[in-house]
Motif scaffolding. Structure first.
Motif, PDB file in Angstrom:
ATOM      1  N   MET A 180       0.741  -1.061   0.102  1.00 25.72           N
ATOM      2  CA  MET A 180      -0.219  -0.064   0.029  1.00 25.72           C
ATOM      3  C   MET A 180       1.015   1.195   0.166  1.00 25.72           C
ATOM      4  SD  MET A 180      -3.196  -0.815   2.448  1.00 25.72           S
ATOM      5  CE  MET A 180      -2.421  -1.161   4.050  1.00 25.72           C
ATOM      6  N   GLY A 181       2.036   1.018   0.472  1.00 27.04           N
ATOM      7  CA  GLY A 181       2.710   2.374   0.719  1.00 27.04           C
ATOM      8  C   GLY A 181       2.106   3.346   1.449  1.00 27.04           C
ATOM      9  N   THR A 182       2.328   4.809   1.213  1.00 24.46           N
ATOM     10  CA  THR A 182       1.476   5.676   1.775  1.00 24.46           C
ATOM     11  C   THR A 182       0.168   6.275   1.021  1.00 24.46           C
ATOM     12  OG1 THR A 182       3.210   7.162   1.064  1.00 24.46           O
ATOM     13  CG2 THR A 182       3.111   6.405   3.586  1.00 24.46           C
ATOM     14  N   THR A 183      -0.336   5.242   0.422  1.00 20.21           N
ATOM     15  CA  THR A 183      -1.468   5.598  -0.687  1.00 20.21           C
ATOM     16  C   THR A 183      -2.708   5.054  -0.068  1.00 20.21           C
ATOM     17  OG1 THR A 183      -1.584   3.220  -2.031  1.00 20.21           O
ATOM     18  CG2 THR A 183       0.174   4.966  -2.478  1.00 20.21           C
TER      19      THR A 183
ATOM     20  N   GLY B 264     -14.048   7.659  11.561  1.00 13.32           N
ATOM     21  CA  GLY B 264     -14.202   6.355  11.175  1.00 13.32           C
ATOM     22  C   GLY B 264     -13.975   5.824  10.060  1.00 13.32           C
ATOM     23  N   GLY B 265     -13.565   4.544   9.749  1.00 16.04           N
ATOM     24  CA  GLY B 265     -13.083   4.296   8.418  1.00 16.04           C
ATOM     25  C   GLY B 265     -12.272   3.141   8.448  1.00 16.04           C
ATOM     26  N   VAL B 266     -11.780   2.722   7.206  1.00 11.99           N
ATOM     27  CA  VAL B 266     -10.771   1.766   7.004  1.00 11.99           C
ATOM     28  C   VAL B 266      -9.222   2.452   6.746  1.00 11.99           C
ATOM     29  CG1 VAL B 266      -9.742  -0.224   5.591  1.00 11.99           C
ATOM     30  CG2 VAL B 266     -12.169   0.074   6.124  1.00 11.99           C
ATOM     31  N   PHE B 267      -8.307   2.189   7.422  1.00 11.98           N
ATOM     32  CA  PHE B 267      -7.103   2.657   7.275  1.00 11.98           C
ATOM     33  C   PHE B 267      -5.952   1.936   7.062  1.00 11.98           C
ATOM     34  CE2 PHE B 267      -9.893   4.894  10.310  1.00 11.98           C
ATOM     35  CZ  PHE B 267      -9.664   6.179   9.965  1.00 11.98           C
ATOM     36  N   ASN B 268      -5.063   2.696   5.979  1.00 10.66           N
ATOM     37  CA  ASN B 268      -3.715   2.234   5.900  1.00 10.66           C
ATOM     38  C   ASN B 268      -2.726   2.851   6.851  1.00 10.66           C
ATOM     39  OD1 ASN B 268      -1.037   2.126   4.848  1.00 10.66           O
ATOM     40  ND2 ASN B 268      -1.462   3.082   2.916  1.00 10.66           N
ATOM     41  N   VAL B 269      -2.374   2.039   7.808  1.00 14.54           N
ATOM     42  CA  VAL B 269      -1.555   2.643   9.012  1.00 14.54           C
ATOM     43  C   VAL B 269      -0.402   2.349   9.259  1.00 14.54           C
ATOM     44  CG1 VAL B 269      -2.398   0.683  10.541  1.00 14.54           C
ATOM     45  CG2 VAL B 269      -2.221   3.071  11.409  1.00 14.54           C
ATOM     46  N   GLY B 270       0.554   3.072   9.871  1.00 17.14           N
ATOM     47  CA  GLY B 270       1.910   2.864  10.019  1.00 17.14           C
ATOM     48  C   GLY B 270       2.364   4.112  10.563  1.00 17.14           C
TER      49      GLY B 270
ATOM     50  N   SER C   8       5.515   7.982   7.032  1.00 18.11           N
ATOM     51  CA  SER C   8       6.217   7.705   5.930  1.00 18.11           C
ATOM     52  C   SER C   8       6.865   6.218   5.899  1.00 18.11           C
ATOM     53  CB  SER C   8       7.289   8.592   5.659  1.00 18.11           C
ATOM     54  OG  SER C   8       6.639   9.736   5.453  1.00 18.11           O
ATOM     55  N   ALA C   9       6.732   5.389   6.896  1.00 21.60           N
ATOM     56  CA  ALA C   9       7.235   3.927   7.017  1.00 21.60           C
ATOM     57  C   ALA C   9       6.609   3.062   6.106  1.00 21.60           C
ATOM     58  CB  ALA C   9       6.786   3.624   8.499  1.00 21.60           C
ATOM     59  N   THR C  10       7.559   2.037   5.498  1.00 18.94           N
ATOM     60  CA  THR C  10       7.222   1.230   4.446  1.00 18.94           C
ATOM     61  C   THR C  10       6.495   0.155   4.962  1.00 18.94           C
ATOM     62  OG1 THR C  10       9.335   0.165   4.622  1.00 18.94           O
ATOM     63  CG2 THR C  10       9.109   1.809   2.843  1.00 18.94           C
ATOM     64  N   ASP C  11       6.593   0.177   6.244  1.00 16.55           N
ATOM     65  CA  ASP C  11       5.783  -1.218   7.153  1.00 16.55           C
ATOM     66  C   ASP C  11       4.451  -0.713   7.359  1.00 16.55           C
ATOM     67  OD1 ASP C  11       4.822  -3.407   8.746  1.00 16.55           O
ATOM     68  OD2 ASP C  11       6.082  -2.941  10.385  1.00 16.55           O
ATOM     69  N   ARG C  12       3.294  -1.051   6.676  1.00 12.70           N
ATOM     70  CA  ARG C  12       1.958  -0.755   6.812  1.00 12.70           C
ATOM     71  C   ARG C  12       1.085  -2.016   7.143  1.00 12.70           C
ATOM     72  NH1 ARG C  12       3.010   4.428   6.720  1.00 12.70           N
ATOM     73  NH2 ARG C  12       0.588   4.518   6.595  1.00 12.70           N
ATOM     74  N   ALA C  13      -0.022  -1.698   7.958  1.00 14.57           N
ATOM     75  CA  ALA C  13      -1.025  -2.514   8.121  1.00 14.57           C
ATOM     76  C   ALA C  13      -2.410  -2.111   7.731  1.00 14.57           C
ATOM     77  CB  ALA C  13      -1.016  -2.546   9.670  1.00 14.57           C
ATOM     78  N   LEU C  14      -3.490  -3.053   7.588  1.00 21.19           N
ATOM     79  CA  LEU C  14      -4.862  -2.706   7.308  1.00 21.19           C
ATOM     80  C   LEU C  14      -5.579  -2.304   8.525  1.00 21.19           C
ATOM     81  CD1 LEU C  14      -6.396  -1.878   4.642  1.00 21.19           C
ATOM     82  CD2 LEU C  14      -7.041  -4.332   4.678  1.00 21.19           C
TER      83      LEU C  14
END
Length: 325
Positions: free
Chosen positions: A50-53, A88-94, A97-103
């Motif tokens: 996902m990166g930061t997108t 509220g919502g769904v998040f691309n979280v980390g 600017s980290a490359t390690d992401r979570a949903l």
């Protein structure tokens, strides 16, 4: 079509207006399918793509499950740096600017859900799946209720929508509030050991025919007060097929296992057998090997109970159930 909703919220104490932007697609909801091709081989996803997108991983989807928007509207994951958002919502979280992401997901006015659909392309019925992931908490709640993001699966759903099929809960795979003693409603680092938990569970008793689909999802229902943000990382799903149905064993049975009741700690084979695998009845591989004709495989370390043994004789995959004494 992409719409941008600007939703205003009023802080009564300081009489200042706040707003957040929710990106949604109002196109007809649809999701792809992740192909499962080999029994015992895991599909894995660490969400780093996902990166930061706002682009979710291939064939993962996020939808509304209630709130201001109609159920089933596709949500584009909001990029959140370190759980800073309380909307509220769904998040691309980390972290920033980290490359390690979570949903992840956070329930507020909008109730959200995310998940994926898996198509069985193994060639045999899938009878169990093992799901593993790391839960991460990225924001604390502001109530004394232990929050849960509920996990469900379906073998007949046509999409992730609630009314698309029969959905079965598995509470062991829920995302459960880790920092339950903290009610500060603040961002925390979900990558820290104290803010994460590893979870795994095998769903048994399935009968997913070749070409059929297994759907999974997490739904975050709104609970009292400000809710926390919970995410999954390092996800894997491993399918296991009906091992006793992989081949008609009648032509090989006498040459495969000589002692299906194993009382001396050794399985004796009547033929040269390649790629031996020993499975628990839930589909976990616990031992592998190969033997020459008339040779034995040491299984003394196995606990007493029933197992399924598979192997290849003359390029034919066969299987047999054994009882270890």
């Amino acid at each position: 079509m992409l719409l941008i909703f600007v939703i205003f919220k009023k802080n009564i104490n300081v009489m200042k207006k706040k707003f957040f932007i929710l990106l949604v697609s109002i196109s007809t909801y649809a999701s792809g399918q992740i192909s499962l091709t080999t029994s015992g081989v895991a599909y894995s996803q660490n969400f780093d793509s996902m990166g930061t997108t706002t682009t979710p991983p291939a064939d993962w989807s996020a939808i509304t499950a209630g709130g201001l928007l109609p159920s089933g509207v596709t949500i584009l994951p909001v990029v959140s740096d370190g759980g800073a958002s309380s909307s509220g919502g769904v998040f691309n979280v980390g972290t920033v600017s980290a490359t390690d992401r979570a949903l992840g997901v956070l329930a507020a006015t909008n109730i959200a859900a995310f998940g994926a659909r898996f198509i069985n392309n193994t060639g045999s019925p899938v009878t169990s799946v093992t799901i593993s992931f790391t839960e991460e908490q990225w924001r604390t709640g502001a109530n004394s209720v232990v929050e849960n993001v509920a996990f469900y699966y379906s073998t007949n759903a046509t999409s992730l929508l609630v009314n698309s099929g029969t959905w079965i809960p598995v509470t062991t795979l829920n995302l459960t509030e880790i920092l339950s003693s903290s009610n500060d409603n603040i961002a925390v680092d979900g990558n820290l050991a104290l803010n994460k938990a590893d979870k795994t569970f095998t769903i048994t008793g399935l009968n997913i025919a070749n070409g059929s689909v297994l759907s999974i999802k997490w739904i975050d229902a709104k609970e009292t007060g400000n809710n926390g943000m919970y995410a999954i990382d390092d996800f894997s799903l491993t399918p296991y097929v009906d091992l006793l149905g992989v081949s008609d064993t009648k032509d090989f049975k006498s040459d495969f296992i000589k002692n299906t009741f194993v009382e001396n700690g050794e399985i004796i084979f009547g033929a040269e057998v390649q790629d031996i695998k020993i499975f628990t009845l839930t589909g976990q591989i616990i031992k592998t090997g190969s033997v020459k004709k008339g040779m034995a495989l040491d299984v003394a370390e196995l606990q007493k109970g029933n197992y399924i043994v598979t192997g290849t004789i003359n390029n034919q995959l066969v299987s047999q159930k054994i009882l270890k004494d």
